[in-house]
Write a protein that holds these residues in place. Structure first.
Motif, short mmCIF file in Angstrom:
data_model
loop_
_atom_site.label_atom_id
_atom_site.label_comp_id
_atom_site.label_asym_id
_atom_site.label_seq_id
_atom_site.Cartn_x
_atom_site.Cartn_y
_atom_site.Cartn_z
N UNK A 31 -17.40 4.92 1.90
CA UNK A 31 -15.98 5.21 2.95
C UNK A 31 -15.37 3.87 3.02
N UNK A 32 -16.06 2.79 3.34
CA UNK A 32 -15.30 1.67 3.74
C UNK A 32 -14.33 1.25 2.44
N UNK A 33 -15.06 1.29 1.38
CA UNK A 33 -14.42 0.75 -0.03
C UNK A 33 -13.05 1.84 -0.05
N UNK A 34 -13.39 3.00 0.36
CA UNK A 34 -12.18 3.96 0.02
C UNK A 34 -11.16 3.74 1.04
N UNK A 35 -11.54 3.54 2.25
CA UNK A 35 -10.50 3.23 3.34
C UNK A 35 -9.80 1.88 2.95
N UNK A 36 -10.40 0.84 2.53
CA UNK A 36 -9.65 -0.35 2.16
C UNK A 36 -8.84 -0.33 1.10
N UNK A 37 -9.00 0.50 -0.02
CA UNK A 37 -8.55 0.82 -1.01
C UNK A 37 -7.09 1.75 -0.48
N UNK A 38 -7.29 2.53 0.25
CA UNK A 38 -5.99 3.41 0.65
C UNK A 38 -4.92 2.31 1.58
N UNK A 39 -5.72 1.54 2.30
CA UNK A 39 -4.92 0.54 3.34
C UNK A 39 -3.98 -0.27 2.51
N UNK A 40 -4.83 -0.84 1.28
CA UNK A 40 -3.93 -1.70 0.19
C UNK A 40 -2.77 -0.90 -0.26
N UNK A 41 -3.07 0.20 -0.79
CA UNK A 41 -2.17 1.21 -1.44
C UNK A 41 -0.99 1.68 -0.43
N UNK A 42 -1.05 1.97 0.64
CA UNK A 42 -0.25 2.48 1.74
C UNK A 42 0.31 1.25 2.48
N UNK A 43 -0.38 0.21 2.65
CA UNK A 43 0.00 -0.89 3.43
C UNK A 43 0.64 -2.06 2.89
N UNK A 44 0.66 -2.13 1.52
CA UNK A 44 1.13 -3.09 0.75
C UNK A 44 0.49 -4.20 0.72
N UNK A 45 1.38 -5.50 0.42
CA UNK A 45 0.84 -6.88 0.33
C UNK A 45 0.39 -7.42 1.42
N UNK A 46 1.00 -7.05 2.56
CA UNK A 46 0.61 -7.48 3.77
C UNK A 46 -0.92 -7.47 3.99
N UNK A 47 -1.41 -6.31 3.49
CA UNK A 47 -3.01 -5.90 3.74
C UNK A 47 -3.71 -6.63 2.68
N UNK A 48 -3.23 -6.43 1.60
CA UNK A 48 -4.03 -7.10 0.19
C UNK A 48 -4.15 -8.73 0.42
N UNK A 49 -3.01 -9.47 1.09
CA UNK A 49 -3.08 -10.76 1.36
C UNK A 49 -4.30 -11.26 2.30
#
Length: 689
Positions: A614-632
């Protein structure tokens, strides 16, 4: 030392005695014989519901031999090898006599021992014939004891040889009456209550608690797995359970106050705690048997293409059914084809979620036969009892209604057939009426808990909604008279939300989601857990996700992750966050709550594979929906990449898929970011295959 077999490790009326080893000293053997004899003699003050004469005679003869053992021990005589061999055989036999007396006296076993009275009497006879045989060959003249003691031993030898240990007339008559009552049930005839009362009085079963102890003992016997446990015994035990459940519900009008108080507290905790070892939503539905509704241990496929657990479908077929339970189609042949692929997936799932095969098999055994009863006696008794309890709920006084609701709680606890009978008898509507009219905690808790058990049945869920029960359940959720009642109401919402249409219906009620959020905020640990999983069920309907977010749920979930040390609650909370993060609004709410560092830390620290997923799934969704700011932010955490690679090898297939996708996002960002490209070694972001 002489080993003893612990009585809790054996089934009733089995005698796995341990023979003393050859090297045991004379003093140790005699001390153990004295101890055994005294234990047997202590039974003289006990109440034996049956086998009274046989037990009394057995205790008397052992008491005489105790005098002999004590004198031999006191004199410190040197015994010959043949004498020691005889005493060793007596020691073995005395263990079995102790077991037999324990079983004849054991709490809750009175009805079972009565129905086995011929076997029990024969065991008394066999054991004292063994005593007589040993005493016949015992070289008594070579043992240094007084003449009077030798005469006593000779007397016991003669009496043991002649003792008949026959079945008492009262026992024989009592067992005939019991089988007569069961025969009436089997024929679909309700027995005479006075006849049942006479049997119970003969056995000393004179209260609700006494009756309940009998039921618990019989259910424990049914739970034993022994190679010599014949199908006939299973049906017989099941019939006795049915008889005693009927007696407990119909004959004993008063609940023992002390027992009721303690049992209620225990039941409230068990009733209202949703078992998420194998949760309805968080586990694949395909892993559940359509008959028992439990995880399958041995999935097999029938001719219609449907898959069932082997034990459940065999029980269905043995009952004479020739159709597929799920589709209703006629089976072309009775062949059961093992579904090896599904079995491997289930085993992998159990391993990943900390469920042992032994736990799964035990749960499966507990539920086996609950859809189709193990005996016609139990089936018919349950039908009569269900109608009686519903009549009490409709026409009884306040005290009778509370008692009827409490009986339904117990009967529907783990038995699907019982739930079906109670629902068909019409229990849902009067339980809702009791719930709406309750002004005290006790009737409210009994009614809501009974409804919880019935909500686990698909038909029960439909009727609760059709009878307008949602309003009453939500009223308890908001204004329940106890914390237990509130958390049970949340659990019912969880089961109702398993129906797709009901998710929308519940979500559109203005007070539903706010009431669950309030329970997360101020409820007990169990209340928080039930509210979280109820919300999880509701957010499968997309429009409910917005309602959950607008009611301030996310900060409360983050607070749980911050302060709770309960692994299951943390895992359920992460499941909700993972689902909410799938859409932009949910992802933004999680990011605004500054939850990402906490989720990363949880991914590092948790030992739960489900929580990691669930942690991985949440982080993946945050990257997809939050954009480069989250990925960075994530790409700077070098330890995250190592953890994601470990999940590729050790996690579930779905977790591996999500970890792989997240690795690719981080890798792509690293390649397109000049700063990171020069600052971080390329090897650290090897592309996931």
């Amino acid at each position: 030392m002489i080993q003893r077999f612990h009585q809790n490790d054996r089934r009733s009326l089995t005698f796995p005695a341990v023979h003393p080893c050859e090297a045991v000293s004379t003093e140790t053997l005699l001390n153990s014989l004295v101890s055994l004899s005294r234990t047997i003699c202590d039974f003289h003050s006990k109440f034996f519901a049956s086998q009274r004469r046989n037990a009394r005679e057995a205790i008397r003869q052992v008491g005489v031999l105790l005098i002999f053992f004590e004198e031999v021990l006191d004199r410190g005589s040197i015994l010959s090898n043949s004498s020691l061999l005889c005493l060793s055989e007596l020691h073995l036999t005395f263990q079995k006599i102790q077991f037999l007396l324990e079983d004849s006296f054991r709490e809750g076993s009175r009805l079972w021992i009565l129905t086995k009275c011929k076997f029990v009497a024969s065991q008394f006879r066999i054991l004292f014939q063994a005593v007589a045989t040993v005493l016949d060959v015992l070289p008594l003249d070579s043992i240094d004891v007084g003449g009077e003691v030798k005469e006593l031993v000779d007397l016991v030898a003669k009496q043991a040889r002649r003792a008949r240990f026959e079945l008492a007339f009262d026992d024989e008559r009592g067992v005939d009456v019991v089988f007569g009552i069961m025969s009436q049930f089997e024929k679909g005839t309700e027995p005479d209550l006075e006849t049942i009362k006479r049997v119970l009085d003969f056995l000393g079963i004179r209260s609700w608690s006494d009756c309940n102890k009998e039921i618990r003992f019989l259910e424990e016997e049914l739970g034993f797995e022994f190679p010599d446990c014949k199908e006939r015994d299973v049906a017989h035990l099941s019939g006795l359970v049915g008889l005693m459940c009927y007696s407990r519900g119909v004959i004993f009008e008063e609940l023992d106050h002390h027992h009721h108080r303690n049992a209620s507290a225990e039941e409230d905790q068990l009733d209202s705690r949703i078992n998420l070892d194998a949760p309805t939503f968080l586990n694949p539905d395909d892993f559940r048997c359509p008959i028992s509704l439990e995880l399958m241990t041995d999935p097999v496929t029938v001719s219609t293409g449907q898959t069932y657990d082997r034990s459940s479908i065999l029980k269905w077929l043995k009952a004479g059914n020739l159709t597929c339970p799920k589709t209703g189609e006629r089976l072309k042949n009775p062949e059961l084809v093992p579904n090896s692929a599904l079995k491997k997936l289930i085993q992998q799932f159990c391993s990943e979620n900390g469920i042992t095969l032994a736990q799964l098999e035990k749960k499966s055994r507990d539920m086996t036969g609950t859809t189709v009863p193990s005996s016609r006696v139990a089936a018919e008794a349950m039908k009569f009892l269900s109608k009686f309890l519903v009549r009490l709920l409709v026409f009884g006084n306040g005290r009778q209604k509370i008692k009827a609701a409490y009986e339904i709680r117990l009967l529907a606890k783990s038995n699907i057939y019982n739930r079906s009978c109670l629902i068909d008898a019409g229990a849902i509507s009067p339980l809702l009426n009791l719930l709406s009219s309750s002004t005290e905690a006790c009737p409210q808790e009994n009614a809501i808990s009974a409804l919880l058990k019935l909500s686990k049945h698909s038909k029960g869920r439909v009727l609760i909604v059709e009878y307008g029960g949602l309003h009453e359940i939500l009223n308890v959720l908001k204004h329940g008279l106890s914390s237990e009642a509130k958390q049970i109401a949340a659990a019912i919402i969880f089961y109702l939300s398993s129906v797709k249409d009901y998710r929308k219906l519940i979500g559109e009620i203005p007070e539903a989601i706010p009431a669950l959020v309030e329970l997360i905020k101020g409820g007990t640990t169990c209340g928080k857990k039930n509210a979280v999983v109820a919300i999880f069920g509701l957010i499968f309907f997309p429009n409910n996700q917005k309602r959950v977010i607008e009611n301030g749920t996310v900060p409360l979930l983050i607070d749980i992750l911050t302060h709770s040390d309960k692994t299951d609650l943390i895992t359920d909370t992460l499941a909700v966050l993972s689902t909410l993060a799938d859409n932009v609004e949910g992802a933004n709410s999680i990011l605004q709550a500054s939850a990402m560092p906490l989720i990363k830390n949880t991914l590092h620290s948790t030992s739960s594979r489900a929580a990691k997923e669930y942690c991985v799934s949440t982080l993946l969704s945050l990257c997809n929906n939050g954009g480069d700011e989250v990925v960075s932010v994530l790409v700077k955490d070098h330890s995250l990449m190592e953890l994601l690679y470990s999940i590729l090898g050790d996690g579930t297939p779905l977790a591996g898929k999500k970890a792989r996708a997240l690795i690719r996002i981080l890798h792509k960002y690293r390649e397109t970011s000049p700063v990171l490209s020069s600052a971080v070694p390329h090897e650290q972001f090897v592309r996931a295959r």
